[in-house]
Design an enzyme around this catalytic site. Structure first.
Site, short mmCIF file in Angstrom:
data_model
loop_
_atom_site.label_atom_id
_atom_site.label_comp_id
_atom_site.label_asym_id
_atom_site.label_seq_id
_atom_site.Cartn_x
_atom_site.Cartn_y
_atom_site.Cartn_z
N SER A 155 0.84 -1.11 0.03
CA SER A 155 0.01 0.03 -0.15
C SER A 155 0.93 1.12 0.01
CB SER A 155 -0.86 0.07 1.04
OG SER A 155 -0.20 -0.35 2.34
N GLU A 180 0.90 5.56 1.17
CA GLU A 180 0.19 6.62 1.67
C GLU A 180 0.38 7.87 1.32
OE1 GLU A 180 0.51 6.10 6.20
OE2 GLU A 180 1.04 8.23 6.23
N ASP A 232 -2.42 13.26 16.89
CA ASP A 232 -1.59 14.16 17.68
C ASP A 232 -2.16 15.51 17.26
OD1 ASP A 232 0.18 12.48 19.21
OD2 ASP A 232 1.15 12.22 17.13
N ALA A 237 -6.85 5.20 20.70
CA ALA A 237 -7.26 4.54 19.33
C ALA A 237 -7.82 3.45 19.80
CB ALA A 237 -5.82 4.41 18.58
N PHE A 261 11.63 15.06 11.42
CA PHE A 261 10.10 14.33 11.61
C PHE A 261 10.50 13.19 12.39
CE2 PHE A 261 6.90 11.71 9.31
CZ PHE A 261 6.00 12.50 9.69
N HIS A 296 3.93 -1.19 3.60
CA HIS A 296 3.02 0.02 3.39
C HIS A 296 4.31 1.20 3.19
CE1 HIS A 296 -0.06 2.78 4.52
NE2 HIS A 296 0.67 3.64 4.89
P1 FAD Z 1 -2.82 5.02 20.70
O1 FAD Z 1 -2.89 3.53 20.39
O2 FAD Z 1 -4.13 5.59 21.55
O3 FAD Z 1 -1.60 5.17 21.63
C1 FAD Z 1 -0.90 6.34 21.95
C2 FAD Z 1 -0.35 6.24 23.26
O4 FAD Z 1 -1.28 6.17 24.36
C3 FAD Z 1 0.71 5.07 23.36
O5 FAD Z 1 1.86 5.83 24.13
C4 FAD Z 1 0.03 4.08 24.15
O6 FAD Z 1 0.91 3.15 24.86
C5 FAD Z 1 -0.91 4.85 25.10
N1 FAD Z 1 -2.05 4.26 25.25
C6 FAD Z 1 -2.82 3.74 24.61
N2 FAD Z 1 -4.20 3.22 25.29
C7 FAD Z 1 -3.89 3.50 26.47
C8 FAD Z 1 -4.56 3.31 27.77
N3 FAD Z 1 -5.99 2.79 27.82
N4 FAD Z 1 -4.15 4.06 28.86
C9 FAD Z 1 -3.29 4.59 28.85
N5 FAD Z 1 -2.40 4.92 27.62
C10 FAD Z 1 -2.74 4.27 26.72
N6 FAD Z 1 -1.61 11.14 12.93
C11 FAD Z 1 -2.44 11.92 12.66
O7 FAD Z 1 -2.79 12.73 13.27
N7 FAD Z 1 -3.17 11.74 11.47
C12 FAD Z 1 -2.95 10.42 10.63
O8 FAD Z 1 -3.30 10.23 9.57
C13 FAD Z 1 -1.98 9.62 11.10
N8 FAD Z 1 -1.52 8.62 10.43
C14 FAD Z 1 -0.76 7.62 11.03
C15 FAD Z 1 -0.45 6.41 10.35
C16 FAD Z 1 0.45 5.39 10.77
C17 FAD Z 1 0.45 4.14 10.27
C18 FAD Z 1 0.96 5.51 12.40
C19 FAD Z 1 1.99 4.64 12.58
C20 FAD Z 1 0.88 6.94 12.56
C21 FAD Z 1 -0.11 7.84 12.33
N9 FAD Z 1 -0.34 9.19 12.82
C22 FAD Z 1 -1.10 9.99 12.34
C23 FAD Z 1 0.42 9.47 14.14
C24 FAD Z 1 -0.44 8.93 15.40
O9 FAD Z 1 -1.74 9.60 15.42
C25 FAD Z 1 0.53 9.26 16.59
O10 FAD Z 1 1.51 8.35 16.90
C26 FAD Z 1 -0.38 9.39 17.93
O11 FAD Z 1 0.58 10.08 18.96
C27 FAD Z 1 -0.70 8.06 18.49
O12 FAD Z 1 -1.93 7.55 17.76
P2 FAD Z 1 -2.10 6.12 18.06
O13 FAD Z 1 -3.29 5.74 17.06
O14 FAD Z 1 -0.89 4.91 18.03
O15 FAD Z 1 -2.50 5.98 19.50
#
Ligand code: FAD
Length: 281
Positions: A8, A10, A102, A117, A210, A260
């Site tokens: 894929s 991005e 973020d 997430a 970055f 990806h």
């Molecule tokens: P989560 O899975 O929620 O994790 C974030 C943090 O919270 C981690 O440290 C985790 O350990 C902690 N955590 C999770 N659950 C809990 C809980 N229940 N209690 C306490 N702590 C917890 N960002 C954007 O803004 N837009 C995008 O389009 C985008 N695309 C991305 C695509 C990919 C493939 C990747 C790898 C990252 C992308 N990001 C994007 C960045 C991402 O949004 C950031 O890295 C963000 O800080 C974390 O997102 P996450 O979904 O991994 O969060």
């Protein structure tokens, strides 16, 4: 090499008409390689809500490749998320990348009702059942805000159990961290495909900035070599292509379920790696 692997590319939605035209041109070039899907990022807080939606719909309709919108929950209300999900579902979109996101600095505190997430994954399942194939993010080098590796693994496993179908990793430049992460989560019962995110190296200063921000490590031997090339762009690109190709080869040989590519809306750097790997398309 297994035919079942998935590949894929991005993109990020652009602000200008010219940028958007370029994105579509790049997508047409990449479409010739028959990737499994394109994905399009989302600005946390909804800053790209319409642009992500329009780009995804256009990629599906005009470029004819399935497209997956990224969706983040940190700055969106449930009502906003619900509306977007309905629009994607009505348009026939089948895959979504579910993230916390973020908020850009200056946007203040997160206003979303969902904090992690995993909450978004559960929400998507509650709202739309099994309609979407849900991708989530994985961090082989640990998410930068995680307290420790154990905690991060625990949260990743929780996110998968909330209903994710597969994951895409943050980029990295050491295949070992990927295999170690895989082993750790598989021991916790995770058996979904975890696809390495591949970042081509084209510009050292941008990459360094970055990487600092997202917690991706550039190993010292790569950093030193790139620094030594200074503004010799051709050497940076040639070295970067070799390093990333060799790592990708190791990943695939070690069983990675696909790749990806973070294209940054450019075709050539990803295609150079694709061609070096002689991917089966
Ligand atoms: P989560 O899975 O929620 O994790 C974030 C943090 O919270 C981690 O440290 C985790 O350990 C902690 N955590 C999770 N659950 C809990 C809980 N229940 N209690 C306490 N702590 C917890 N960002 C954007 O803004 N837009 C995008 O389009 C985008 N695309 C991305 C695509 C990919 C493939 C990747 C790898 C990252 C992308 N990001 C994007 C960045 C991402 O949004 C950031 O890295 C963000 O800080 C974390 O997102 P996450 O979904 O991994 O969060």
């Amino acid at each position: 090499m297994s035919q079942e692997r998935r590949y894929s590319f991005e993109f990020f939605p652009t602000k200008t008409e010219a940028g958007h035209e370029k994105l579509l041109n790049v997508a047409h070039q990449l479409a010739a390689f028959k990737p499994d899907f394109f994905s399009c990022t989302y600005g946390a807080g909804g800053s790209t809500r319409d642009r992500t939606l329009n780009t995804v719909l256009q990629l599906e309709r005009e470029v004819n490749i399935p497209a997956a919108p990224h969706l983040s929950c940190v700055g969106d209300t449930k009502a906003e998320l619900r509306e977007l999900l309905a629009q994607y579902k009505d348009a026939g979109v089948k895959r979504i990348v579910a993230l916390r996101g973020d908020l850009p600095s200056g946007m203040g505190m997160a206003s979303g009702e969902l904090r992690h997430a995993s909450d978004l994954v559960s929400f998507i399942r509650e709202e739309t059942g099994a309609h979407f194939h849900i991708e989530v993010a994985a961090y082989p080098e640990m998410h930068p805000q995680a307290r420790n590796f154990e905690d991060d693994i625990k949260h990743f496993v929780h996110k998968v159990k909330a209903g994710a179908d597969s994951a895409i990793t943050q980029y990295f430049f050491s295949a070992d961290c990927y295999f170690y992460f895989l082993e750790r989560v598989q021991k916790q019962g995770v058996d979904i495909p975890i696809v390495p995110g591949i970042m081509p190296i084209t510009n050292y200063s941008k990459l360094a900035r970055f990487s600092d921000a997202c917690g991706a490590e550039i190993p010292r031997w790569i950093r030193k070599q790139l620094e030594a090339y200074s503004d010799d762009t051709a050497s940076i690109q040639a070295f970067g292509e070799q390093v990333v190709t060799e790592m990708s080869e190791r990943l695939l040989q070690g069983g990675a379920p696909g790749l990806h590519f973070y294209t940054l809306n450019q075709a050539e750097p990803s295609l150079a790696i694709w061609n070096n790997l002689k991917l089966p398309r």
